[in-house]
Design a protein around this motif. Structure first.
Motif, PDB file in Angstrom:
ATOM      1  N   ILE A  79      16.132  23.390 -12.965  1.00 58.16           N
ATOM      2  CA  ILE A  79      16.133  24.199 -11.751  1.00 58.16           C
ATOM      3  C   ILE A  79      16.647  23.335 -10.606  1.00 58.16           C
ATOM      4  N   ARG A  80      17.626  23.831  -9.880  1.00 58.34           N
ATOM      5  CA  ARG A  80      18.192  23.097  -8.750  1.00 58.34           C
ATOM      6  C   ARG A  80      18.281  23.994  -7.530  1.00 58.34           C
ATOM      7  N   LYS A  81      17.944  23.398  -6.384  1.00 57.80           N
ATOM      8  CA  LYS A  81      18.102  24.076  -5.100  1.00 57.80           C
ATOM      9  C   LYS A  81      18.384  23.015  -4.052  1.00 57.80           C
ATOM     10  N   GLY A  82      19.630  22.984  -3.564  1.00 61.69           N
ATOM     11  CA  GLY A  82      19.988  21.972  -2.581  1.00 61.69           C
ATOM     12  C   GLY A  82      19.767  20.574  -3.140  1.00 61.69           C
ATOM     13  N   PRO A  83      19.024  19.725  -2.419  1.00 61.98           N
ATOM     14  CA  PRO A  83      18.784  18.352  -2.894  1.00 61.98           C
ATOM     15  C   PRO A  83      17.669  18.249  -3.939  1.00 61.98           C
ATOM     16  N   TRP A  84      16.976  19.356  -4.219  1.00 58.69           N
ATOM     17  CA  TRP A  84      15.852  19.335  -5.156  1.00 58.69           C
ATOM     18  C   TRP A  84      16.306  19.697  -6.572  1.00 58.69           C
ATOM     19  N   GLU A  85      15.699  19.041  -7.555  1.00 55.79           N
ATOM     20  CA  GLU A  85      15.935  19.377  -8.955  1.00 55.79           C
ATOM     21  C   GLU A  85      14.639  19.170  -9.734  1.00 55.79           C
ATOM     22  N   VAL A  86      14.367  20.061 -10.677  1.00 55.12           N
ATOM     23  CA  VAL A  86      13.206  19.927 -11.556  1.00 55.12           C
ATOM     24  C   VAL A  86      13.675  20.059 -12.997  1.00 55.12           C
ATOM     25  N   LEU A  87      13.412  19.030 -13.807  1.00 59.05           N
ATOM     26  CA  LEU A  87      13.694  19.046 -15.233  1.00 59.05           C
ATOM     27  C   LEU A  87      12.371  19.075 -15.988  1.00 59.05           C
ATOM     28  N   THR A  88      12.299  19.884 -17.024  1.00 58.51           N
ATOM     29  CA  THR A  88      11.093  19.904 -17.846  1.00 58.51           C
ATOM     30  C   THR A  88      11.472  20.193 -19.288  1.00 58.51           C
TER      31      THR A  88
END
Length: 226
Positions: free
Chosen positions: A131-140
């Motif tokens: 999941i990516r939004k702007g400067p944020w990213e979450v990998l799982t």
């Protein structure tokens, strides 16, 4: 940059198919120095075989597919593979429309199966997301293996990119091996790119072991893409 790890590499006359080496596992793309605990512990890392893959989009919805058949994986490396049996597996990754709420929302499901000689059939399945939004990213990622030795692994890794050069991240890892207990790790790190193809990494980690004393440490590395 989000780059798929769809590669085939010829080594010593054999075709090596990347197994559980997802996009963020390649050294220059991976934010940290150390791999997640589950890496190469639930899904095999590599196979010797052939793979077909591709991506298809329908407007804003897309699917990436991978399917492979390979020799059975030995206890050690793919070059010492088992020719008596074959392994089959694949991945379906769905690129979901976000209607502007997110930049990227990918969800994948993968599976792997082989029947080693004189041993219990190995069946493994996994789920993953980016999941990516702007400067944020979450990998799982989550994966479970049913075999002679059952294993389960999971990690969650959020990260924040300050600019084109600096990124920080945190990762929480779990690896459960039947008969050995559950390992847990907390990692916080910093990634610096002086230029696009060079990545400098520094991280601190704390590891909780089920049968030994817990420990912590610092890891650093330099990765170059060419």
């Amino acid at each position: 940059e989000y780059i798929h790890s769809d590669r085939l590499t010829l080594r010593g006359g054999k075709m090596f198919v990347p197994g559980y080496a997802r996009v963020h596992q390649w050294p220059n793309l991976r934010l940290g120095t150390r791999n997640p605990l589950m890496y190469d512990q639930v899904f095999p890392e590599t196979f010797v075989g052939v793979k077909a893959y591709g991506t298809k989009y329908w407007d804003k919805f897309g699917v990436t597919y991978e399917g492979y058949i390979a020799n059975g994986v030995s206890e050690f490396e793919a070059k010492e593979d088992t020719n008596e049996n074959k392994a089959v597996g694949g991945l379906l990754s769905f690129h979901l429309p976000t209607h502007g709420l997110l930049d990227t929302f990918d969800v994948g499901v993968s599976g792997y199966m082989e029947s080693p000689p004189d041993a219990k059939r190995t069946q493994t399945w996994g789920l993953e997301s980016q999941i990516r939004k702007g400067p944020w990213e979450v990998l799982t990622e989550f994966a479970m293996r049913a075999a002679e030795e059952d294993r389960t692994g999971f990690y969650l890794q959020p990260s924040y990119r300050f600019n084109e050069r600096w990124t920080t991240f945190y990762r929480y890892d779990i690896l459960n091996i039947n008969g050995e207990g559950e390992k847990q790790e907390h990692t916080i790190g910093l990634n610096y790119r002086p230029i696009t193809d060079i990545s400098l990494k520094l991280e601190y980690f704390y590891s909780r072991q089920p049968q030994d004393e817990s420990f912590n440490g610092v890891a650093a590395s330099v990765a170059v893409r060419f």
